[in-house]
Design an enzyme around this catalytic site. Structure first.
Site, short mmCIF file in Angstrom:
data_model
loop_
_atom_site.label_atom_id
_atom_site.label_comp_id
_atom_site.label_asym_id
_atom_site.label_seq_id
_atom_site.Cartn_x
_atom_site.Cartn_y
_atom_site.Cartn_z
N SER A 161 0.86 -1.20 0.00
CA SER A 161 0.00 0.00 0.00
C SER A 161 0.89 1.24 0.00
O SER A 161 2.08 1.16 0.38
CB SER A 161 -0.84 0.00 1.27
OG SER A 161 -1.56 1.20 1.40
N TYR A 184 -1.85 -0.75 10.58
CA TYR A 184 -2.04 -1.07 9.15
C TYR A 184 -0.74 -0.77 8.39
O TYR A 184 -0.26 -1.60 7.61
CB TYR A 184 -3.20 -0.25 8.58
CG TYR A 184 -3.47 -0.55 7.11
CD1 TYR A 184 -4.02 -1.77 6.72
CD2 TYR A 184 -3.19 0.39 6.12
CE1 TYR A 184 -4.26 -2.06 5.37
CE2 TYR A 184 -3.43 0.11 4.77
CZ TYR A 184 -3.97 -1.11 4.40
OH TYR A 184 -4.21 -1.38 3.07
P1 NDP Z 1 -11.65 -5.61 -0.23
O1 NDP Z 1 -12.16 -5.47 1.15
O2 NDP Z 1 -12.61 -5.40 -1.35
O3 NDP Z 1 -10.96 -7.03 -0.44
C1 NDP Z 1 -10.25 -7.67 0.58
C2 NDP Z 1 -10.15 -9.14 0.23
O4 NDP Z 1 -9.42 -9.78 1.29
C3 NDP Z 1 -11.50 -9.83 0.13
O5 NDP Z 1 -11.51 -10.73 -0.94
C4 NDP Z 1 -11.60 -10.59 1.45
O6 NDP Z 1 -12.35 -11.77 1.30
C5 NDP Z 1 -10.13 -10.94 1.65
N1 NDP Z 1 -9.85 -11.32 3.03
C6 NDP Z 1 -9.94 -10.59 4.16
N2 NDP Z 1 -9.66 -11.35 5.23
C7 NDP Z 1 -9.39 -12.59 4.76
C8 NDP Z 1 -9.04 -13.81 5.36
N3 NDP Z 1 -8.91 -13.95 6.70
N4 NDP Z 1 -8.85 -14.89 4.57
C9 NDP Z 1 -8.99 -14.79 3.22
N5 NDP Z 1 -9.31 -13.67 2.60
C10 NDP Z 1 -9.51 -12.58 3.36
O7 NDP Z 1 -10.44 -4.59 -0.32
P2 NDP Z 1 -9.28 -4.37 -1.42
O8 NDP Z 1 -9.53 -5.13 -2.63
O9 NDP Z 1 -9.09 -2.92 -1.49
O10 NDP Z 1 -8.04 -4.99 -0.64
C11 NDP Z 1 -7.11 -5.84 -1.28
C12 NDP Z 1 -5.73 -5.54 -0.78
O11 NDP Z 1 -5.35 -4.25 -1.25
C13 NDP Z 1 -5.60 -5.51 0.74
O12 NDP Z 1 -4.38 -6.14 1.11
C14 NDP Z 1 -5.51 -4.02 1.04
O13 NDP Z 1 -4.82 -3.77 2.23
C15 NDP Z 1 -4.77 -3.51 -0.19
N6 NDP Z 1 -4.90 -2.10 -0.45
C16 NDP Z 1 -6.12 -1.55 -0.76
C17 NDP Z 1 -6.21 -0.19 -0.97
C18 NDP Z 1 -7.52 0.48 -1.24
O14 NDP Z 1 -7.56 1.74 -1.24
N7 NDP Z 1 -8.61 -0.24 -1.50
C19 NDP Z 1 -5.04 0.69 -0.92
C20 NDP Z 1 -3.81 0.00 -0.64
C21 NDP Z 1 -3.76 -1.34 -0.41
P3 NDP Z 1 -13.32 -12.43 2.39
O15 NDP Z 1 -13.86 -11.34 3.25
O16 NDP Z 1 -14.37 -13.10 1.54
O17 NDP Z 1 -12.48 -13.42 3.11
#
Ligand code: NDP
Length: 247
Positions: free
Chosen positions: A140, A153
Site C-alpha cells: 500500500s 495497518y
Molecule cells: P476488499 O475489502 O474489497 O478485499 C479484501 C479481500 O481480502 C476480500 O476478498 C476478502 O475476502 C479478503 N480477506 C480478508 N480477510 C481474509 C481472510 N482472513 N482470509 C482470506 N481472505 C480474506 O479490499 P481491497 O480489494 O481494497 O483490498 C485488497 C488488498 O489491497 C488488501 O491487502 C488491502 O490492504 C490492499 N490495499 C487496498 C487499498 C484500497 O484503497 N482499496 C489501498 C492500498 C492497499 P473475504 O472477506 O471473503 O475473506
C-alpha cells in the site's frame, strides 16, 4: 495475446482480487480463487466461466496455513502447475493507538502479514522446483507513509514490503527466474473501508475515497502488465495512485 498462466489469488472475493481475477481470466489465464465468502467466489467463477474463461475456487481463510497450502494444491491438481501467486487478502481497521483496539491489531497482523507469509510459503516449493514463477504481494501507499490512526495497518504493509524484498534476494541468489512484485495502491474504491471500526476515522476515509478513489480495474491492469514482462525482468515495486491523490 499473452501466454496463458495458472494464477492463484488469495483475497479474490471482492475489490482488487476480484477485478484482477476477471481481467486475468478474460486474457486467457487460468484462475484459482480463495477467500472466506463462498457466495462471492461462486458468483465470480460463474461470471468468468460464462465469458468462456477458466476458474475454480476454494473457501480459504489466509490466517490458516493449511487452508492456504490447500488452495495452492488445488492449482496443481486442477491445472498442473502454478505460475503466479497474488496475495491480496487484507483488512484496514484504522484506529488511534490510545484506543487499544487490540483485536483489530491482531486481525491485521494475522491477515495482512501472516496471510502473505503463508501464501509465499505455500508456493515456494513448487516455484523453486519449476525455477520460474511470480509472487505478487499487495502492500500500500501506507507501506511507505505512516499517519496517526494508521499505525498498525502501515506496519503490516511495511512488513509486506520487507518480506517481499528479502524474498526477492533469496530467489535471485538461487539463480531462478522467480519474480517478486510489490504492488502498492493508493485510494482504490473497494469494500476495504467496511473493515474500519472507528466511526470518526471511517467518516474521514469515506470522504477521502469519495473525493479521490479510483476503480480496482486500474490495479488489475497494473498486475496484468507486471505479469506480461518477459521472465528475465521484473517490476519489483509499483505504486499505483489516483492522479489527484496528494499522499
Ligand atoms: P476488499 O475489502 O474489497 O478485499 C479484501 C479481500 O481480502 C476480500 O476478498 C476478502 O475476502 C479478503 N480477506 C480478508 N480477510 C481474509 C481472510 N482472513 N482470509 C482470506 N481472505 C480474506 O479490499 P481491497 O480489494 O481494497 O483490498 C485488497 C488488498 O489491497 C488488501 O491487502 C488491502 O490492504 C490492499 N490495499 C487496498 C487499498 C484500497 O484503497 N482499496 C489501498 C492500498 C492497499 P473475504 O472477506 O471473503 O475473506
Amino acid at each position: 495475446m499473452t501466454e496463458s498462466k495458472v494464477i492463484v489469488i488469495a483475497g479474490a472475493s471482492s475489490g482488487i482480487g476480484e477485478a484482477s481475477a476477471k481481467l486475468l481470466a478474460k486474457n486467457g489465464n487460468k484462475l484459482v480463487l480463495g477467500a472466506r465468502r463462498e457466495g462471492n467466489l461462486k458468483e465470480i467463477v460463474s461470471q468468468i466461466q460464462s465469458n468462456n474463461g477458466e476458474a475454480v475456487y476454494q473457501v480459504t481463510d489466509v490466517t490458516n496455513n493449511q487452508q492456504v497450502e490447500s488452495l495452492v494444491k488445488l492449482a496443481i491438481t486442477t491445472f498442473g502447475r502454478i505460475d503466479v501467486m497474488i496475495n491480496s487478502a487484507g483488512i484496514m481497521p484504522h484506529s488511534l493507538l490510545k484506543d487499544k483496539r487490540i483485536q483489530d491489531w491482531d486481525r491485521m497482523i494475522d491477515i495482512n502479514i501472516k496471510g502473505t507469509l503463508y501464501g509465499v510459503g505455500a508456493v515456494l516449493p513448487y516455484m523453486n522446483k519449476q525455477k520460474i514463477g511470480q509472487i505478487i504481494n499487495i502492500s500500500s501507499v501506507a507501506g511507505h507513509y505512516a499517519h496517526a490512526g494508521g499505525a498498525v495497518y502501515s506496519a503490516t504493509k511495511w512488513a509486506v514490503r520487507a518480506i517481499s524484498e528479502s524474498l526477492r534476494e533469496e530467489v535471485a541468489q538461487n539463480g531462478s527466474n522467480i519474480r517478486v512484485t510489490i504492488v502498492s495502491p493508493g485510494a482504490i474504491n473497494t469494500e476495504l473501508l467496511s473493515s474500519v471500526t472507528d466511526p470518526a476515522l471511517k467518516e474521514n476515509y469515506e470522504q477521502f475515497y469519495g473525493n479521490f478513489g479510483i476503480s480496482a480495474d486500474r490495479v488489475a491492469t497494473t498486475i496484468q502488465q507486471a505479469i506480461d514482462l518477459p521472465a528475465d525482468a521484473a517490476w519489483n515495486e509499483v505504486i499505483i495512485r489516483p492522479t489527484k491523490q496528494v499522499q
